[in-house]
Motif scaffolding. Structure first.
Motif, PDB file in Angstrom:
ATOM      1  N   ARG A  55       1.135  -1.281   0.330  1.00 53.67           N
ATOM      2  CA  ARG A  55      -0.088  -0.030  -0.148  1.00 53.67           C
ATOM      3  C   ARG A  55       1.601   1.152  -0.230  1.00 53.67           C
ATOM      4  N   THR A  56       2.062   1.436  -0.081  1.00 49.55           N
ATOM      5  CA  THR A  56       2.620   2.401   0.446  1.00 49.55           C
ATOM      6  C   THR A  56       3.405   2.777  -0.580  1.00 49.55           C
ATOM      7  N   TRP A  57       3.188   2.051  -1.587  1.00 49.15           N
ATOM      8  CA  TRP A  57       3.883   2.275  -3.333  1.00 49.15           C
ATOM      9  C   TRP A  57       2.281   2.655  -4.345  1.00 49.15           C
ATOM     10  N   LEU A  58       1.288   2.864  -3.371  1.00 51.52           N
ATOM     11  CA  LEU A  58       0.163   3.897  -4.429  1.00 51.52           C
ATOM     12  C   LEU A  58       0.398   5.547  -4.156  1.00 51.52           C
ATOM     13  N   ASP A  59      -0.104   5.470  -5.650  1.00 53.00           N
ATOM     14  CA  ASP A  59       0.171   6.630  -5.404  1.00 53.00           C
ATOM     15  C   ASP A  59       0.918   7.910  -5.283  1.00 53.00           C
ATOM     16  N   ARG A  60       2.679   7.006  -5.578  1.00 49.05           N
ATOM     17  CA  ARG A  60       3.220   8.358  -5.803  1.00 49.05           C
ATOM     18  C   ARG A  60       4.075   7.571  -7.244  1.00 49.05           C
ATOM     19  N   PRO A  61       5.027   9.015  -7.851  1.00 51.62           N
ATOM     20  CA  PRO A  61       5.259   9.227  -9.239  1.00 51.62           C
ATOM     21  C   PRO A  61       6.313   8.093  -8.727  1.00 51.62           C
ATOM     22  N   LEU A  62       7.361   7.118  -9.725  1.00 51.51           N
ATOM     23  CA  LEU A  62       8.146   6.234  -9.839  1.00 51.51           C
ATOM     24  C   LEU A  62       8.753   6.390 -11.235  1.00 51.51           C
ATOM     25  N   GLY A  63      10.203   6.394 -10.620  1.00 54.04           N
ATOM     26  CA  GLY A  63      11.140   6.173 -11.650  1.00 54.04           C
ATOM     27  C   GLY A  63      11.454   5.152 -12.292  1.00 54.04           C
ATOM     28  N   LEU A  64      12.123   4.990 -12.878  1.00 53.44           N
ATOM     29  CA  LEU A  64      12.800   3.159 -13.302  1.00 53.44           C
ATOM     30  C   LEU A  64      14.392   3.293 -13.456  1.00 53.44           C
ATOM     31  N   ALA A  65      15.015   2.672 -13.182  1.00 50.36           N
ATOM     32  CA  ALA A  65      16.798   2.474 -13.191  1.00 50.36           C
ATOM     33  C   ALA A  65      17.042   1.176 -13.741  1.00 50.36           C
ATOM     34  N   GLY A  66      18.444   0.451 -13.842  1.00 45.29           N
ATOM     35  CA  GLY A  66      18.981  -0.396 -14.269  1.00 45.29           C
ATOM     36  C   GLY A  66      19.636  -1.155 -15.400  1.00 45.29           C
ATOM     37  N   LYS A  67      19.693  -2.061 -16.052  1.00 45.11           N
ATOM     38  CA  LYS A  67      20.376  -2.528 -17.081  1.00 45.11           C
ATOM     39  C   LYS A  67      19.377  -2.759 -17.926  1.00 45.11           C
ATOM     40  N   VAL A  68      20.018  -2.692 -19.605  1.00 50.84           N
ATOM     41  CA  VAL A  68      19.591  -2.575 -20.918  1.00 50.84           C
ATOM     42  C   VAL A  68      20.471  -3.511 -21.473  1.00 50.84           C
ATOM     43  N   VAL A  69      20.089  -4.751 -22.031  1.00 51.08           N
ATOM     44  CA  VAL A  69      21.278  -5.721 -22.731  1.00 51.08           C
ATOM     45  C   VAL A  69      21.018  -5.309 -23.555  1.00 51.08           C
ATOM     46  N   LEU A  70      21.634  -5.110 -24.234  1.00 46.94           N
ATOM     47  CA  LEU A  70      21.228  -4.475 -26.533  1.00 46.94           C
ATOM     48  C   LEU A  70      22.397  -5.984 -27.157  1.00 46.94           C
ATOM     49  N   ARG A  71      21.867  -6.031 -28.154  1.00 46.03           N
ATOM     50  CA  ARG A  71      22.547  -6.497 -29.140  1.00 46.03           C
ATOM     51  C   ARG A  71      24.387  -6.471 -29.669  1.00 46.03           C
ATOM     52  N   SER A  72      25.235  -7.088 -30.144  1.00 46.09           N
ATOM     53  CA  SER A  72      26.402  -6.767 -29.905  1.00 46.09           C
ATOM     54  C   SER A  72      26.681  -7.841 -31.835  1.00 46.09           C
ATOM     55  N   THR A 117      25.809  -4.042 -22.283  1.00 52.84           N
ATOM     56  CA  THR A 117      25.286  -3.841 -21.407  1.00 52.84           C
ATOM     57  C   THR A 117      24.840  -2.615 -20.568  1.00 52.84           C
ATOM     58  N   GLN A 118      24.021  -2.164 -20.979  1.00 56.74           N
ATOM     59  CA  GLN A 118      24.228  -0.168 -20.483  1.00 56.74           C
ATOM     60  C   GLN A 118      23.297  -0.329 -19.148  1.00 56.74           C
ATOM     61  N   LEU A 119      23.653   0.482 -18.563  1.00 55.69           N
ATOM     62  CA  LEU A 119      22.980   1.048 -17.505  1.00 55.69           C
ATOM     63  C   LEU A 119      22.366   1.680 -17.352  1.00 55.69           C
ATOM     64  N   VAL A 120      21.169   2.710 -16.401  1.00 52.38           N
ATOM     65  CA  VAL A 120      19.944   3.498 -17.380  1.00 52.38           C
ATOM     66  C   VAL A 120      19.707   3.505 -16.044  1.00 52.38           C
ATOM     67  N   ASN A 121      19.440   5.260 -15.705  1.00 51.16           N
ATOM     68  CA  ASN A 121      19.159   5.423 -14.729  1.00 51.16           C
ATOM     69  C   ASN A 121      17.828   6.909 -15.424  1.00 51.16           C
ATOM     70  N   PHE A 122      16.965   6.697 -15.948  1.00 50.82           N
ATOM     71  CA  PHE A 122      16.089   7.656 -16.302  1.00 50.82           C
ATOM     72  C   PHE A 122      15.761   8.936 -15.511  1.00 50.82           C
ATOM     73  N   ASP A 123      16.091   8.944 -14.376  1.00 49.25           N
ATOM     74  CA  ASP A 123      16.048  10.420 -13.472  1.00 49.25           C
ATOM     75  C   ASP A 123      14.931  11.124 -13.829  1.00 49.25           C
ATOM     76  N   ARG A 124      13.345  10.734 -14.356  1.00 49.19           N
ATOM     77  CA  ARG A 124      12.431  11.462 -13.713  1.00 49.19           C
ATOM     78  C   ARG A 124      11.204  10.266 -13.734  1.00 49.19           C
ATOM     79  N   PRO A 125      10.122  10.740 -12.652  1.00 44.25           N
ATOM     80  CA  PRO A 125       8.708  10.253 -12.316  1.00 44.25           C
ATOM     81  C   PRO A 125       7.934  10.384 -13.855  1.00 44.25           C
ATOM     82  N   LEU A 126       8.088   8.569 -14.438  1.00 42.83           N
ATOM     83  CA  LEU A 126       7.672   7.716 -15.202  1.00 42.83           C
ATOM     84  C   LEU A 126       6.489   7.242 -15.447  1.00 42.83           C
TER      85      LEU A 126
END
Length: 428
Positions: free
Chosen positions: A111-128, A136-145
């Motif tokens: 219940r504590t996660w309801l109605d909050r702005p949430l960001g996204l962060a972690g890693k994305v793995v791309l074709r090479s 592999t790229q670390l990402v933090n989009f650093d804005r409420p999504l």
């Protein structure tokens, strides 16, 4: 004091995923003169050196070598925290809304996660070009999504009596509306745009976490409290880092090492968790590189000491009956020594005496926590790690309220006490 507290809040902001925790810790260590090693290459170490190594991007071990043999002192904490992880093929198109399919990571208070702005962060793995070495790229989009909207009380009159939430049906974050940039795979399309990739098929996998975007702050009439996401367990990670960075090889003997493990919140049983052999492997590689035998390592383990550093439950003023009647640690009361006859917290009488003595001699306040005898308590990584490396261990941490909430609460003085203890432990 203010500088140390702002340092904690900035560290938490910079570490919205275990990968970012390790990345931020690595930068701090490099700035302090530590040399980065690689688990896949041979190590050539020297007495007086300071080194660190990362393990699968989300765990980190750092150590300082004294100029001569001496005691083995370890400290361990964990880099992960309860959150929502984004599932593969996450786009859900429902009633003209775009939702994301997520799963719980760790024991959240939903219940504590309801109605909050949430960001996204972690890693994305791309074709090479090399299939065994994807990009592999670390990402933090650093804005409420995202946000997880609750159902209005007018449509759920019993919410304050029941309030049960289903993580699969009630906790799906809202991301877009159908009249926006919307497709059957809207999340992957959006992710591709953010990464400036023309073809979404180049995204092979990801490990992304939704996290509370609102930053931590001081609160209370006299700014005595810290309210923040991820106090469990970034308080301990930062204290361990401060401890190892204060360990000056020229002023010490023996080995000082911190182990920051991932996956404690889901049981530690992973290749980068405290339930793996990675700590044992690193210790063996250190001793081998210094020309010492395995028997030397076993002897030092038998006489050594480890602190398992994780947060503890403070007495809740509105729910005192949930606590043990004679062991009730208070926020602001200092370091908590966590004890359990079942050994879900690591420790024995000698370990307790050692840490109490260390606290007393350096004027560091400390107190005790034991679960009620009729309540199943929590656990942490100390007992797991010390099973694989059988070293005397004591579980400690700062007392806090609202553990595993989207925002937790602690007293600012306890972080200062924890920093002081880890610096003292590693420096002597």
């Amino acid at each position: 004091m203010e500088k140390e507290l702002q340092e904690l809040l900035q560290f938490i902001k910079d570490a919205p995923s275990p990968f970012h925790t390790v990345e931020t810790a690595g930068k701090m260590l490099q700035n302090a003169g530590f040399v980065q090693l690689d688990m896949t290459t041979k190590w050539e170490l020297a007495p007086g050196g300071r080194y660190f190594v990362t393990v699968y991007d989300s765990s980190l071990l750092a150590f300082a070598l004294g100029e001569k043999p001496g005691p083995l002192r370890l400290a361990a904490a964990h880099t992960d925290f309860p959150c929502f992880r984004i599932k593969p093929h996450a786009s859900i198109n429902k009633e003209e809304h775009g939702l994301l399919n997520v799963e719980k990571y760790g024991g959240l208070i939903l219940r504590t996660w309801l109605d909050r702005p949430l960001g996204l962060a972690g890693k994305v793995v791309l074709r090479s070009e090399d299939v065994f070495k994807p990009d592999t790229q670390l990402v933090n989009f650093d804005r409420p999504l995202l946000t997880i909207p609750s159902l209005a009380i007018h449509m759920d009159r019993e919410v304050n009596k029941e309030g049960k939430l289903n993580p699969q049906t009630d906790m799906l974050p809202l991301a877009v509306m159908e009249n926006e940039e919307f497709s059957e795979s809207f999340f992957t399309d959006w992710l591709s745009e953010e990464l400036e990739k023309e073809d979404p098929e180049d995204i092979l996998a990801y490990e992304l976490s939704a996290y509370p975007f609102e930053e931590g702050c001081l609160c209370g009439l006299y700014k005595s409290f810290i309210s923040s996401p991820r106090l469990d367990n970034l308080t301990s990670v930062l204290a361990c880092l401060k401890g190892i960075m204060a360990a000056e090889p020229k002023e010490m003997s023996g080995l000082r090492l911190i182990a920051l493990f991932d996956n404690e919140e889901i049981g530690s049983g992973t290749k980068q968790g405290a339930g793996s052999t990675v700590l044992n492997q690193v210790l063996e590689r250190i001793y081998s590189s210094l020309g010492q035998k395995r028997e030397d390592l076993w002897a030092d383990i038998a006489s050594g000491f480890m602190l398992s550093v994780d947060v503890a439950h403070a007495l809740h003023p509105s729910h005192a009956g949930k606590h043990d009647p004679s062991n009730q640690p208070l926020m602001g009361g200092g370091i908590v020594l966590k004890q359990a006859a079942a050994q879900t917290y690591a420790g024995d009488a000698e370990a307790i005496a050692i840490i109490r003595g260390l606290c007393e001699s350096h004027e560091i306040p400390c107190q005790s926590f034991v679960n009620r005898s009729d309540v199943r308590g929590g656990s942490t990584l100390g007992s797991i790690a010390s099973t694989l490396v059988p070293i005397r261990t004591m579980d400690i941490g700062v007392p806090m309220l609202a553990m595993h909430s989207a925002r937790e609460v602690m007293h600012k003085d306890d972080q200062l006490a924890l920093n002081k203890l880890l610096i003292t432990f590693m420096s002597n």
